[in-house]
Write a protein that holds these residues in place. Structure first.
Motif, PDB file in Angstrom:
ATOM      1  N   ILE A   1      -2.378  -3.940  -8.321  1.00  0.00           N
ATOM      2  CA  ILE A   1      -2.259  -2.016  -7.909  1.00  0.00           C
ATOM      3  C   ILE A   1      -1.283  -1.843  -7.287  1.00  0.00           C
ATOM      4  CG2 ILE A   1      -2.556  -0.582  -6.077  1.00  0.00           C
ATOM      5  CD1 ILE A   1      -5.206  -0.653  -8.758  1.00  0.00           C
TER       6      ILE A   1
ATOM      7  N   GLN B   1       1.056  -2.669 -10.108  1.00  0.00           N
ATOM      8  CA  GLN B   1       1.027  -1.332 -11.670  1.00  0.00           C
ATOM      9  C   GLN B   1       1.788   0.104 -11.442  1.00  0.00           C
ATOM     10  OE1 GLN B   1      -0.549  -1.193 -14.435  1.00  0.00           O
ATOM     11  NE2 GLN B   1       0.762   0.226 -14.098  1.00  0.00           N
ATOM     12  N   ASP B   2       1.589   0.056  -9.952  1.00  0.00           N
ATOM     13  CA  ASP B   2       2.372   1.008  -9.315  1.00  0.00           C
ATOM     14  C   ASP B   2       4.271   0.965  -8.996  1.00  0.00           C
ATOM     15  OD1 ASP B   2       0.111   2.623  -8.040  1.00  0.00           O
ATOM     16  OD2 ASP B   2       0.897   1.533  -6.116  1.00  0.00           O
TER      17      ASP B   2
ATOM     18  N   ASN C   1       4.608   1.951 -12.911  1.00  0.00           N
ATOM     19  CA  ASN C   1       5.143   3.081 -12.887  1.00  0.00           C
ATOM     20  C   ASN C   1       6.399   3.465 -12.594  1.00  0.00           C
ATOM     21  OD1 ASN C   1       2.381   3.210 -13.610  1.00  0.00           O
ATOM     22  ND2 ASN C   1       1.418   3.565 -11.973  1.00  0.00           N
ATOM     23  N   ARG C   2       7.033   2.887 -11.690  1.00  0.00           N
ATOM     24  CA  ARG C   2       8.064   3.925 -10.679  1.00  0.00           C
ATOM     25  C   ARG C   2       9.163   3.443 -11.144  1.00  0.00           C
ATOM     26  NH1 ARG C   2       5.949   2.323  -6.253  1.00  0.00           N
ATOM     27  NH2 ARG C   2       6.478   0.290  -6.372  1.00  0.00           N
TER      28      ARG C   2
END
Length: 121
Positions: free
Chosen positions: A26, A29-30, A33-34
């Motif tokens: 996670i 993944q974060d 995304n950023r």
């Protein structure tokens, strides 16, 4: 051009991660995304609920009927999708390869050919 990146999965796949591995995934993944939000290429990232929580709507003769489901005939279901806006298909493929879950499962890359007028993002 916009592309949709799609990840499929299921509870069995998610359960194969230890709690630490899942938290790490996670976090990766974060970070993804950023990273791509900052470049302006990632327009949105969305995770779906388990298929058991989905509903199906059918309208017949003007009357809507809602049922549980869909009842999947495949083992995996749509788990997450991302909307990106990039100059080339090659760039879309590069971003798909950078998705952390690409190391665990396939990522589909779909060109978005039509957009409803007024969908300014």
């Amino acid at each position: 051009m916009k592309y949709m990146l799609i990840i499929y999965g299921n509870q069995e796949l998610w359960d194969s991660f230890s709690a630490e591995e899942f938290q790490s995934a996670i976090a990766e993944q974060d970070a993804f995304n950023r990273r791509f939000k900052e470049t302006g290429e990632l327009l949105g990232a969305y995770g779906t609920a388990d298929a058991a929580q989905a509903k199906t709507v059918r309208v017949r003769e003007g009357v809507a009927a809602v049922s549980d489901g869909p009842y999947l005939e495949t083992k995996e279901y749509l788990a997450s999708w991302y909307l990106i806006d990039v100059e080339t298909e090659q760039r879309a493929l590069e971003i798909a390869a950078a998705l952390p879950f690409a190391a665990h499962n396939a990522v589909e890359v779909w060109p978005v050919l039509h957009e409803a007028p007024g969908n300014a993002m």
